[in-house]
Design an enzyme around this catalytic site. Structure first.
Site, PDB file in Angstrom:
ATOM      1  N   GLU A   1       0.775  -1.025   0.324  1.00  0.00           N
ATOM      2  CA  GLU A   1       0.151  -0.002   0.185  1.00  0.00           C
ATOM      3  C   GLU A   1       1.154   1.254  -0.008  1.00  0.00           C
ATOM      4  O   GLU A   1       0.819   2.244  -0.870  1.00  0.00           O
ATOM      5  CB  GLU A   1      -0.917   0.182   1.496  1.00  0.00           C
ATOM      6  CG  GLU A   1      -2.177   1.142   0.941  1.00  0.00           C
ATOM      7  CD  GLU A   1      -3.204   0.949  -0.223  1.00  0.00           C
ATOM      8  OE1 GLU A   1      -3.138   1.656  -0.762  1.00  0.00           O
ATOM      9  OE2 GLU A   1      -4.019  -0.192   0.261  1.00  0.00           O
TER      10      GLU A   1
ATOM     11  N   GLU B   1       1.677   6.658  -7.533  1.00  0.00           N
ATOM     12  CA  GLU B   1       0.784   7.531  -7.006  1.00  0.00           C
ATOM     13  C   GLU B   1       1.309   9.005  -7.596  1.00  0.00           C
ATOM     14  O   GLU B   1       0.915   9.807  -8.091  1.00  0.00           O
ATOM     15  CB  GLU B   1      -0.618   7.568  -6.306  1.00  0.00           C
ATOM     16  CG  GLU B   1      -1.050   5.827  -6.245  1.00  0.00           C
ATOM     17  CD  GLU B   1      -2.842   6.166  -5.999  1.00  0.00           C
ATOM     18  OE1 GLU B   1      -2.819   6.914  -4.880  1.00  0.00           O
ATOM     19  OE2 GLU B   1      -3.483   5.266  -5.363  1.00  0.00           O
TER      20      GLU B   1
END
Length: 116
Positions: A63, A70
């Protein structure tokens, strides 16, 4: 040695940022806490704790990597570009695949103990 220890400081800052600012990392930290509590209440064997610890660590690490990807994509372009979308979608897909696998492993560990 000083730069070596500085790297740990930066890494810790990344973990803290993820755990406090990233919605999905926060979700997985809460899920990890619930799994740990359930494991303690269930009385897991050592091998089961090893498996769950590895899964929790890998899930949170994945994660964090997804969030990093991103950020890098957003840094490179603010435009909606097909390759930028693919990069973000692929990283999110990796997280989803591991989340599903983790849930299945969790069920394989917990359900037999709870249903007996």
């Amino acid at each position: 040695m000083r730069t070596f220890f500085k790297a740990f400081t930066y890494a810790w800052m990344g973990i803290v940022h993820g755990a406090t600012k990233e919605r999905n990392v926060k979700f997985h930290v809460v899920a990890a806490i619930l799994v740990i509590v359930a494991g303690a209440a269930t009385g897991l064997r050592q091998i089961e704790w090893i498996i769950l610890t590895a899964i929790i660590g890998l899930m949170i690490a994945l994660e964090l990597l997804n969030a990093a990807i991103e950020r890098v994509v957003d840094l490179v372009t603010q435009e909606i570009h097909p390759l930028a979308k693919q990069a973000k979608d692929l990283a999110a897909g990796a997280v989803l695949v591991f989340s599903i696998a983790s849930a299945i492993i969790g069920m394989l560990i917990f359900l037999p103990k709870w249903l007996m």
